[in-house]
Design a protein around this motif. Structure first.
Motif, PDB file in Angstrom:
ATOM      1  N   LYS A   1       0.823  -1.218   0.000  1.00 28.08           N
ATOM      2  CA  LYS A   1       0.000   0.000   0.000  1.00 28.08           C
ATOM      3  C   LYS A   1       0.854   1.264   0.000  1.00 28.08           C
ATOM      4  O   LYS A   1       0.313   2.376   0.052  1.00 28.08           O
ATOM      5  N   ARG A   2       2.163   1.116  -0.038  1.00 31.35           N
ATOM      6  CA  ARG A   2       3.060   2.259   0.048  1.00 31.35           C
ATOM      7  C   ARG A   2       3.722   2.553  -1.295  1.00 31.35           C
ATOM      8  O   ARG A   2       3.986   1.647  -2.080  1.00 31.35           O
ATOM      9  N   LYS A   3       4.002   3.831  -1.551  1.00 31.40           N
ATOM     10  CA  LYS A   3       4.793   4.226  -2.704  1.00 31.40           C
ATOM     11  C   LYS A   3       6.245   4.350  -2.255  1.00 31.40           C
ATOM     12  O   LYS A   3       6.574   5.187  -1.424  1.00 31.40           O
ATOM     13  N   VAL A   4       7.090   3.500  -2.805  1.00 33.86           N
ATOM     14  CA  VAL A   4       8.499   3.505  -2.421  1.00 33.86           C
ATOM     15  C   VAL A   4       9.242   4.437  -3.368  1.00 33.86           C
ATOM     16  O   VAL A   4       9.688   4.033  -4.442  1.00 33.86           O
ATOM     17  N   LEU A   5       9.390   5.692  -2.963  1.00 30.25           N
ATOM     18  CA  LEU A   5      10.004   6.695  -3.833  1.00 30.25           C
ATOM     19  C   LEU A   5      11.522   6.698  -3.737  1.00 30.25           C
ATOM     20  O   LEU A   5      12.205   7.099  -4.671  1.00 30.25           O
ATOM     21  N   GLN A   6      12.062   6.270  -2.607  1.00 33.08           N
ATOM     22  CA  GLN A   6      13.515   6.210  -2.412  1.00 33.08           C
ATOM     23  C   GLN A   6      13.895   4.812  -1.946  1.00 33.08           C
ATOM     24  O   GLN A   6      14.172   4.587  -0.766  1.00 33.08           O
ATOM     25  N   PRO A   7      13.883   3.842  -2.861  1.00 33.65           N
ATOM     26  CA  PRO A   7      14.074   2.440  -2.482  1.00 33.65           C
ATOM     27  C   PRO A   7      15.372   2.154  -1.741  1.00 33.65           C
ATOM     28  O   PRO A   7      15.403   1.279  -0.880  1.00 33.65           O
ATOM     29  N   ALA A   8      16.459   2.870  -2.053  1.00 32.08           N
ATOM     30  CA  ALA A   8      17.733   2.594  -1.390  1.00 32.08           C
ATOM     31  C   ALA A   8      17.628   2.783   0.122  1.00 32.08           C
ATOM     32  O   ALA A   8      18.164   1.992   0.901  1.00 32.08           O
ATOM     33  N   LYS A   9      16.926   3.835   0.537  1.00 33.08           N
ATOM     34  CA  LYS A   9      16.780   4.087   1.961  1.00 33.08           C
ATOM     35  C   LYS A   9      15.983   2.982   2.646  1.00 33.08           C
ATOM     36  O   LYS A   9      16.268   2.600   3.783  1.00 33.08           O
ATOM     37  N   TRP A  10      14.979   2.457   1.960  1.00 40.22           N
ATOM     38  CA  TRP A  10      14.210   1.342   2.516  1.00 40.22           C
ATOM     39  C   TRP A  10      15.083   0.097   2.668  1.00 40.22           C
ATOM     40  O   TRP A  10      15.012  -0.609   3.674  1.00 40.22           O
ATOM     41  N   ILE A  11      15.906  -0.160   1.648  1.00 36.75           N
ATOM     42  CA  ILE A  11      16.758  -1.345   1.675  1.00 36.75           C
ATOM     43  C   ILE A  11      17.743  -1.280   2.842  1.00 36.75           C
ATOM     44  O   ILE A  11      17.869  -2.231   3.635  1.00 36.75           O
ATOM     45  N   PHE A  12      18.438  -0.169   2.985  1.00 37.00           N
ATOM     46  CA  PHE A  12      19.443  -0.058   4.053  1.00 37.00           C
ATOM     47  C   PHE A  12      18.804   0.048   5.435  1.00 37.00           C
ATOM     48  O   PHE A  12      19.386  -0.420   6.431  1.00 37.00           O
ATOM     49  N   ALA A  13      17.616   0.643   5.528  1.00 33.29           N
ATOM     50  CA  ALA A  13      16.898   0.670   6.806  1.00 33.29           C
ATOM     51  C   ALA A  13      16.540  -0.751   7.241  1.00 33.29           C
ATOM     52  O   ALA A  13      16.623  -1.100   8.432  1.00 33.29           O
ATOM     53  N   GLY A  14      16.165  -1.582   6.270  1.00 35.72           N
ATOM     54  CA  GLY A  14      15.860  -2.981   6.573  1.00 35.72           C
ATOM     55  C   GLY A  14      17.073  -3.709   7.122  1.00 35.72           C
ATOM     56  O   GLY A  14      16.962  -4.502   8.073  1.00 35.72           O
ATOM     57  N   TYR A  15      18.248  -3.443   6.558  1.00 28.33           N
ATOM     58  CA  TYR A  15      19.466  -4.071   7.057  1.00 28.33           C
ATOM     59  C   TYR A  15      19.767  -3.646   8.493  1.00 28.33           C
ATOM     60  O   TYR A  15      20.173  -4.453   9.337  1.00 28.33           O
ATOM     61  N   ALA A  16      19.583  -2.364   8.785  1.00 23.74           N
ATOM     62  CA  ALA A  16      19.838  -1.858  10.136  1.00 23.74           C
ATOM     63  C   ALA A  16      18.904  -2.515  11.161  1.00 23.74           C
ATOM     64  O   ALA A  16      19.310  -2.859  12.274  1.00 23.74           O
ATOM     65  N   LEU A  17      17.642  -2.720  10.764  1.00 26.32           N
ATOM     66  CA  LEU A  17      16.688  -3.368  11.660  1.00 26.32           C
ATOM     67  C   LEU A  17      17.100  -4.807  11.952  1.00 26.32           C
ATOM     68  O   LEU A  17      16.900  -5.307  13.069  1.00 26.32           O
ATOM     69  N   ARG A  18      17.675  -5.467  10.973  1.00 23.43           N
ATOM     70  CA  ARG A  18      18.186  -6.827  11.212  1.00 23.43           C
ATOM     71  C   ARG A  18      19.271  -6.819  12.287  1.00 23.43           C
ATOM     72  O   ARG A  18      19.365  -7.738  13.103  1.00 23.43           O
TER      73      ARG A  18
END
Length: 412
Positions: free
Chosen positions: A276-293
């Motif tokens: 349901k989200r528009k991912v306008l800056q995918p790189a930030k989402w990817i690296f945020a996911g790594y940090a959460l891990r």
């Protein structure tokens, strides 16, 4: 979704469910037939070796051959292979060599099946703008399968079902996925035009490597950071979590399926949220996911109770989704059809080779150090590599932005 895409969606869900049961059983059988975490890590390492010599070659074949035929062959064969383990167990003939051989061949088949699925999705989507949404839907059912598989396995193990017997379920799910594939109509790969000589398989493989590295440095950084994360991720999940449960006297192997199901439940819910989200800056989402891990792994080192482990599993599931689904969409959107198989195979190969070393690295850490110390080291590694690669990506993105003409965007 159109009919063919829905059938592919159900095929993927059934296959992932089977793979989740298979992964649970393989992990527990490796621990059962080995005498240490390092020994189990070595068994799991051997099971991933095919990616060292197949890898992108599988992607080249996928781009040259009928993808539906590849998926059909892999589906029926995987069903028969996994069925051989409980049959051998019933005959009291199951050995570690049998387990390793089956896992080795299963990985060979996955080297062809996974890129076939991933390369077929963009061909069946009616509007490329919906691709991230479709990937999120695929991700939601993948995670549903990853949740239900270990949950069912964990419940059955509580009733004293033998680990090997779980693979009866696995075999049936692979047969169902193969049956569904037979009803799908997938466009065949486009033939290259021109009078030039057709490239060899090795030349074609090199084209894929060059496309994702030299030809696109931002994507190369993404793939490198993906590999860096997986260099410890699979080892933590498949070797670290059982050890944490055992050390905390929280049920050991019988609770492992429950914890993995929590990770998958979190990922499934996150996939619906992401769709349901528009991912306008995918790189930030990817690296945020790594940090959460990284946060998740730190919590595993100091669980205290099952509640702490569940919290870690929830965070890990969310991080996995926002990084993995977004990376898949970026690769699919930036890759032409005739290169999709190679690129997806390369991504899968990088990930699985990293997984192979993760089993050895985490197995060694857990054998040499205390659980808290081992998980602190893992956490420092995750945060460190995430920061380094995000810095490299920012630098490359800024250089690319300066080179582009006004009105264009970097696209990441």
């Amino acid at each position: 979704m159109n009919r063919n895409l829905k059938l592919l969606w159900f095929t993927d869900a059934s296959s992932i469910f089977g793979t989740s049961v298979y992964t649970l059983a393989l992990t527990l059988l490796s621990l059962q037939y080995s005498d240490s975490a390092l020994g189990a890590g070595a068994v799991l390492f051997v099971s991933v070796i095919p990616y060292f010599f197949l890898g992108i070659i599988g992607g080249v074949i996928v781009d040259r051959v009928d993808r539906k035929a590849i998926m059909l062959f892999c589906g029926w064969t995987r069903g028969l292979l996994t069925l051989s383990i409980p049959i051998a167990h019933a005959a009291d003939a199951l050995t570690l060599g049998h387990i390793v051989t089956v896992s080795f061949v299963m990985t060979c088949l996955r080297a062809f099946f996974f890129p076939s699925i991933q390369a077929s999705i963009p061909l069946l989507v009616d509007d490329k703008k919906d691709l991230n949404k479709v990937n999120a839907y695929f991700g939601s059912t993948q995670n549903l399968g990853l949740m239900l598989g270990p949950s069912l396995g964990g419940i059955l193990l509580q009733f004293d079902l033998d680990v090997a017997e779980l693979l009866y379920i696995d075999s049936v799910s692979y047969f169902i996925s193969a049956l569904l594939i037979s009803f799908i109509r997938i466009p065949k790969p486009e033939k290259q035009t021109g009078s030039g000589k057709k490239p060899t398989i090795l030349q074609d493989a090199w084209r894929g490597i060059a496309f994702i590295s030299v030809g696109n440095k931002e994507i190369a950084i993404m793939i490198a950071s993906f590999a860096a994360q997986l260099l410890i991720g699979a080892g933590v999940v498949q070797l670290g979590i059982p050890k944490v449960l055992e050390a905390a006297d929280l049920g050991g192997q019988k609770s492992y399926g429950f914890v993995i199901s929590i990770v998958s439940l979190s990922s499934m819910l996150s996939s619906f949220w992401l769709s349901k989200r528009k991912v306008l800056q995918p790189a930030k989402w990817i690296f945020a996911g790594y940090a959460l891990r990284g946060v998740s792994f730190f919590l595993l080192g100091f669980p205290g109770s099952m509640l702490g482990i569940v919290l870690s599993a929830l965070i890990q599931g969310f991080g996995n989704t926002i990084s993995g689904t977004t990376l898949t969409t970026v690769l699919q959107l930036r890759t032409p059809n005739e290169m999709l198989g190679k690129v997806m195979a390369l991504r899968s190969s990088v990930g699985n080779v990293a997984d192979a070393f993760a089993y050895l690295l985490i197995g060694g850490l857990l054998s040499a150090f205390s659980l808290p110390l081992a998980f602190v080291a893992v956490t420092v590694y995750v945060f460190g590599t995430t920061a380094i690669f995000y810095g490299l990506w920012l630098r490359q993105a800024r250089q690319q932005a300066r080179m582009e003409t006004p009105g264009q965007s970097v696209g990441m």
